[in-house]
Scaffold this motif. Structure first.
Motif, PDB file in Angstrom:
ATOM      1  N   PRO A   1      -8.575   1.819   2.065  1.00 34.94           N
ATOM      2  CA  PRO A   1      -7.814   2.216   3.248  1.00 34.94           C
ATOM      3  C   PRO A   1      -8.260   1.400   4.458  1.00 34.94           C
ATOM      4  CG  PRO A   1      -8.546   4.144   2.037  1.00 34.94           C
ATOM      5  CD  PRO A   1      -9.208   2.963   1.404  1.00 34.94           C
ATOM      6  N   SER A   2      -7.298   0.863   5.176  1.00 40.23           N
ATOM      7  CA  SER A   2      -7.575   0.096   6.410  1.00 40.23           C
ATOM      8  C   SER A   2      -8.648  -0.978   6.213  1.00 40.23           C
ATOM      9  CB  SER A   2      -7.988   1.034   7.555  1.00 40.23           C
ATOM     10  OG  SER A   2      -6.925   1.886   7.883  1.00 40.23           O
TER      11      SER A   2
ATOM     12  N   ASP B   1       0.872  -1.183   0.000  1.00 41.58           N
ATOM     13  CA  ASP B   1       0.000   0.000   0.000  1.00 41.58           C
ATOM     14  C   ASP B   1       0.905   1.228   0.000  1.00 41.58           C
ATOM     15  OD1 ASP B   1      -1.929  -1.910   0.169  1.00 41.58           O
ATOM     16  OD2 ASP B   1      -2.598  -1.406   2.188  1.00 41.58           O
TER      17      ASP B   1
ATOM     18  N   GLU C   1       1.771   4.651   0.499  1.00 43.00           N
ATOM     19  CA  GLU C   1       1.284   5.826   1.232  1.00 43.00           C
ATOM     20  C   GLU C   1       2.427   6.336   2.099  1.00 43.00           C
ATOM     21  OE1 GLU C   1      -1.771   3.562   3.254  1.00 43.00           O
ATOM     22  OE2 GLU C   1      -0.572   3.475   5.078  1.00 43.00           O
TER      23      GLU C   1
ATOM     24  N   HIS D   1      -5.395   2.821  -4.121  1.00 43.69           N
ATOM     25  CA  HIS D   1      -5.606   2.771  -2.663  1.00 43.69           C
ATOM     26  C   HIS D   1      -6.425   3.979  -2.211  1.00 43.69           C
ATOM     27  CE1 HIS D   1      -4.831   1.383   1.342  1.00 43.69           C
ATOM     28  NE2 HIS D   1      -3.948   2.305   1.682  1.00 43.69           N
TER      29      HIS D   1
ATOM     30  N   HIS E   1      -7.360   8.395   1.473  1.00 44.85           N
ATOM     31  CA  HIS E   1      -7.209   7.446   2.586  1.00 44.85           C
ATOM     32  C   HIS E   1      -8.312   7.628   3.635  1.00 44.85           C
ATOM     33  CE1 HIS E   1      -5.202   4.582   5.250  1.00 44.85           C
ATOM     34  NE2 HIS E   1      -4.439   4.270   4.210  1.00 44.85           N
TER      35      HIS E   1
ATOM     36  N   HIS F   1       3.646  -1.886   3.948  1.00 45.77           N
ATOM     37  CA  HIS F   1       3.721  -0.487   3.519  1.00 45.77           C
ATOM     38  C   HIS F   1       5.189  -0.076   3.438  1.00 45.77           C
ATOM     39  CE1 HIS F   1       0.042  -1.048   5.928  1.00 45.77           C
ATOM     40  NE2 HIS F   1      -0.528  -0.234   5.055  1.00 45.77           N
TER      41      HIS F   1
HETATM   42 ZN   LIG Z   1      -3.416   2.537   3.678  1.00 52.49          ZN
END
Ligand SMILES: [Zn+2]
Length: 288
Positions: A121-122, A8, A10, A81, A85, A226
């Motif tokens: 996200p998450s 991911d 970010e 993604h 977010h 990540h």
């Molecule tokens: Zn993320």
């Protein structure tokens, strides 16, 4: 067995755990670590000759397009993604559609690739936000990897199928590829996937989980991490003992664990493991 390696893309200030500490209006003024941490990841993957799917945050594509171009030029798969977010279940369907369309356009502008795989996200596609799959199919996505079939305070659909499955929506079908889990008992499922679980638990935990999925279940495992998790020098933003534990524990060990994983198991992109067949993403072994 070919497994899915996903990243991911970010910054360290994007995870949900730090969003109560940092307002999105501050993002542009914080020191960026994305070029450094992404290069560490790309060099690690090159050393092991492994390709991965990078789920790119639209904000990163807008502010650091050269990073996204480099990922694509080094042969990796480009996914989406979201743009900002934000948790999917905190958005209305119209807000989610607008965020997704903006992310796709920004990623296209950065690297010339139209993403066809999505990660929320998450892992915020939950039983309350399954409508998002319909919008993703409408936006042209063929694969989604946003559902964690576990119980968690912020995400997860306990009881959801643990392996890839075709989801039918009003806008067409989309292949859902859940994050890796193992079945401990008829009613208990444990997370394997990556991220904090990869950082907090010993290497043998993740390795045994992947082996069980590959050998016992005869299925690919979908693993994630990540770039900021390979950056022990990142500024610490999260406060609160649980958020700090989830976000910063084990940063110094995760690079060597990933290096071991990609040497001990076979990994590739979501698109390689689930190629398109007549416009639909399906498991590689039945795409003949
Ligand atoms: Zn993320």
């Amino acid at each position: 067995m070919l497994n899915v390696l996903s990243i991911d893309l970010e910054e360290y200030f994007h995870p949900t755990e730090v969003q109560s500490e940092v307002n999105p209006s501050q993002w542009s003024s914080l020191p960026s670590r994305i070029e450094h941490s992404t290069r560490v990841v790309l060099d690690l993957l090159d050393r092991s000759e492994v390709k991965a799917t990078f789920f790119v945050l639209g904000w990163v594509a807008r502010n650091h397009p050269a990073v996204v171009r480099e990922i694509a030029s080094r042969g990796h798969d480009i996914g989406c993604h979201s743009y900002r977010h934000e948790l999917v279940y905190a958005l209305s369907p119209d807000e989610f559609r607008a965020d997704t369309q903006l992310a796709v356009k920004t990623i296209e502008d950065a690297c010339g690739v139209t993403p066809r795989s999505y990660r929320a996200p998450s892992y915020s596609i939950t039983s309350e936000s399954l409508w998002a799959l319909d919008i993703l199919a409408e936006c042209g996505f063929t694969r989604d990897s946003s559902i964690y079939p576990i119980a968690h305070d912020r995400y997860g659909i306990p009881g959801f199928g643990r392996h890839a499955q075709m989801m039918q929506t009003q806008s067409g079908s989309i292949l859902e590829v859940p994050i890796a889990t193992v079945q401990l008992s008829p009613t208990r499922v444990a997370p394997v996937g990556g991220g904090a679980y990869l950082r907090l638990f010993p290497y043998r935990y993740t390795a045994a989980g992947i082996r069980q999925i590959n050998v016992t279940d005869q299925q690919p495992a979908c693993i994630y991490f990540h770039p900021w998790e390979l950056d022990p020098d990142l500024p610490r933003l999260a406060s609160g003992i649980v958020s700090r534990l989830r976000t910063y524990s084990g940063l110094s060990s995760v690079g060597s664990k990933i290096e071991r994983l990609v040497n001990d198991f076979r990994f590739s992109t979501l698109a390689d493991v689930y190629p398109l067949c007549e416009g639909k993403a399906i498991p590689a072994e039945i795409c003949v």
